[in-house]
Design an enzyme around this catalytic site. Sequence first.
Site, PDB file in Angstrom:
ATOM      1  N   TYR A   1       5.863   2.683  -1.181  1.00 56.29           N
ATOM      2  CA  TYR A   1       6.973   3.631  -1.269  1.00 56.29           C
ATOM      3  C   TYR A   1       8.037   3.099  -2.235  1.00 56.29           C
ATOM      4  O   TYR A   1       7.808   2.126  -2.941  1.00 56.29           O
ATOM      5  CB  TYR A   1       7.496   3.938   0.132  1.00 56.29           C
ATOM      6  CG  TYR A   1       6.436   4.604   0.988  1.00 56.29           C
ATOM      7  CD1 TYR A   1       5.911   5.854   0.614  1.00 56.29           C
ATOM      8  CD2 TYR A   1       5.914   3.987   2.118  1.00 56.29           C
ATOM      9  CE1 TYR A   1       4.907   6.455   1.358  1.00 56.29           C
ATOM     10  CE2 TYR A   1       4.909   4.599   2.865  1.00 56.29           C
ATOM     11  CZ  TYR A   1       4.409   5.831   2.487  1.00 56.29           C
ATOM     12  OH  TYR A   1       3.414   6.428   3.216  1.00 56.29           O
TER      13      TYR A   1
ATOM     14  N   HIS B   1      12.470   0.036   4.881  1.00 56.53           N
ATOM     15  CA  HIS B   1      11.039   0.160   4.571  1.00 56.53           C
ATOM     16  C   HIS B   1      10.822  -0.253   3.117  1.00 56.53           C
ATOM     17  O   HIS B   1      11.042   0.520   2.194  1.00 56.53           O
ATOM     18  CB  HIS B   1      10.594   1.603   4.789  1.00 56.53           C
ATOM     19  CG  HIS B   1       9.098   1.778   4.875  1.00 56.53           C
ATOM     20  ND1 HIS B   1       8.201   0.851   4.369  1.00 56.53           N
ATOM     21  CD2 HIS B   1       8.336   2.763   5.416  1.00 56.53           C
ATOM     22  CE1 HIS B   1       6.967   1.272   4.598  1.00 56.53           C
ATOM     23  NE2 HIS B   1       7.021   2.433   5.229  1.00 56.53           N
TER      24      HIS B   1
ATOM     25  N   HIS C   1       4.201  -0.707   1.583  1.00 54.99           N
ATOM     26  CA  HIS C   1       3.185   0.336   1.541  1.00 54.99           C
ATOM     27  C   HIS C   1       3.302   1.338   0.398  1.00 54.99           C
ATOM     28  O   HIS C   1       2.937   2.508   0.539  1.00 54.99           O
ATOM     29  CB  HIS C   1       3.146   1.072   2.889  1.00 54.99           C
ATOM     30  CG  HIS C   1       2.642   0.203   3.987  1.00 54.99           C
ATOM     31  ND1 HIS C   1       2.790   0.517   5.329  1.00 54.99           N
ATOM     32  CD2 HIS C   1       2.014  -1.004   3.962  1.00 54.99           C
ATOM     33  CE1 HIS C   1       2.267  -0.444   6.069  1.00 54.99           C
ATOM     34  NE2 HIS C   1       1.787  -1.383   5.256  1.00 54.99           N
TER      35      HIS C   1
END
Length: 381
Positions: free
Chosen positions: A197, A192, A195
Site C-alpha cells: 500500500y 499501515h 503489503h
Amino acid sequence: MENRGGAQPQHEHVEKKNVIPLLTPYKMGPFNLSHRIVLAPLTRNRSYNNVPQPHAILYYSQRTTKGGFLIAEATGVSDTAQGYPNTPGIWTKEQVEAWKPIVDAVHAKGGIFFCQLWHVGRVSNQGLACGQAPISSTNKPLMPLLQSNGFDAGHFTPPRRLRTDEIPQIVNNFRLAARNAIEAGFDGVEIHGAHGYLIDQFMKDKVNDRTDQYGGSLENRCRFALEVVEAIVNEIGAHRVGIRLSPFASYMESRDSNPEALGLYMATSLNKYNILYCHMVEPRMKTIGEKFDTSHSLLPMRKAFSGTFLTAGGYGMEDGNKAVAEGYADLVVYGRVFLANPDLPKRFELDAPLNKYNRDTFYTPDPVIGYTDYPFLEASS
C-alpha cells in the site's frame, strides 16, 4: 537507555516450566496485557459506504479478553485512500461517531484497542478514489488481477505520481486520522506501512522510481514513512503509536532488492521516535500459491528495535509459544485463526481443537455469516 515502548529489558525470554508463553502477561508501555496473543488487523468489507456498522460491536467484543490487545481492520485516512468496497474510514465526523460504540464494547470487556491507519495508494481505481487517478510514489500501473479478497478490480487505474509539494498533505491526512482515532476512543493507532500500500510503495525500490528527496536511496525512500510516524507521534504521543511493516513481502508487485537492509533501517530509525511497537510480517508469508520463505529472519530487526516487537505470519500455538519463549518476539499476531476462533486464547490455554476458517466468507458483506457466527468452545462441545 530508556526502555522504549515498555518492552521487557533486554527482550527477556519466557522460559518458566509449565507456563504457556503466549499466555504470560506483558507490559506494553502504559498497557498491561494479560497475554501475548494479538488480533491482527483484518479487512472484512462490512463497513457499508465506508462507515463502521453496529454489527462490528459484536465481532470485536467476541474477540476481546480482559487485558487482550486488538488491532482494528485497516481504516482509510481520507476519501481517496480506499481500494476496496465497504472498508471503514476515520476521516469524517460520522465515521468517528460510528467507531465509538465499537471501541466502547472492547473497553467494556477490558481490551486494549488500536486503529490501523491506511492509505492504499495505487491499489485502487477511479471508482473507489473519488473519480480521480489513485496517488502513489510512481505512475507505474499495477497489472490487472482478481485480488485475494475476491474483489475484482477489473483494472487498476494507472496511478498519478505525487508531486513533492503534495506529500505534506498526505502526511497531514494520517495525522488528522490519528487525532480522530483518539477522539473515537481508541487507545492508539497502528500505521499501515506494509503489503504494497501507499507507504510501502514509497519504501520499496521495485515500485519507487522517484528522483526527488523521496526516491533513490534507502533513506529517501523511507522518508515518507518516517514523516508520517513523526507527525502522528507529535499529535497523539509516542506511547500510542505502532507501525506494521513487511519488508520481505511482494504483495501488489511491491518488492525490494534488499529487504534485510530495508527492515533493519526502519527498525533502527523508528527508535528515535520512541514509538510503542513495531509489528513485522514474517518473510515466510507469501502470496497464495507461493511457498513459505524460511531463508530469512526478523531477528536482526527485533534486536535493533528498542520497543515492543510484534510478529505475524501463519503462526500456530506451538511456534507462537516458541517465538515468545526464545525472545524472538514479545507478542504474536493472529489473523485467520483468530477470525475463526473468537475465544482463541482460551483454546490455546486448553489445547482445544480449532474451528476451521472459511475463506469464501472473509470479505462478503453479510453481517453475520462468516463474521460473528463462528462458535465458541462451549457452543461447539
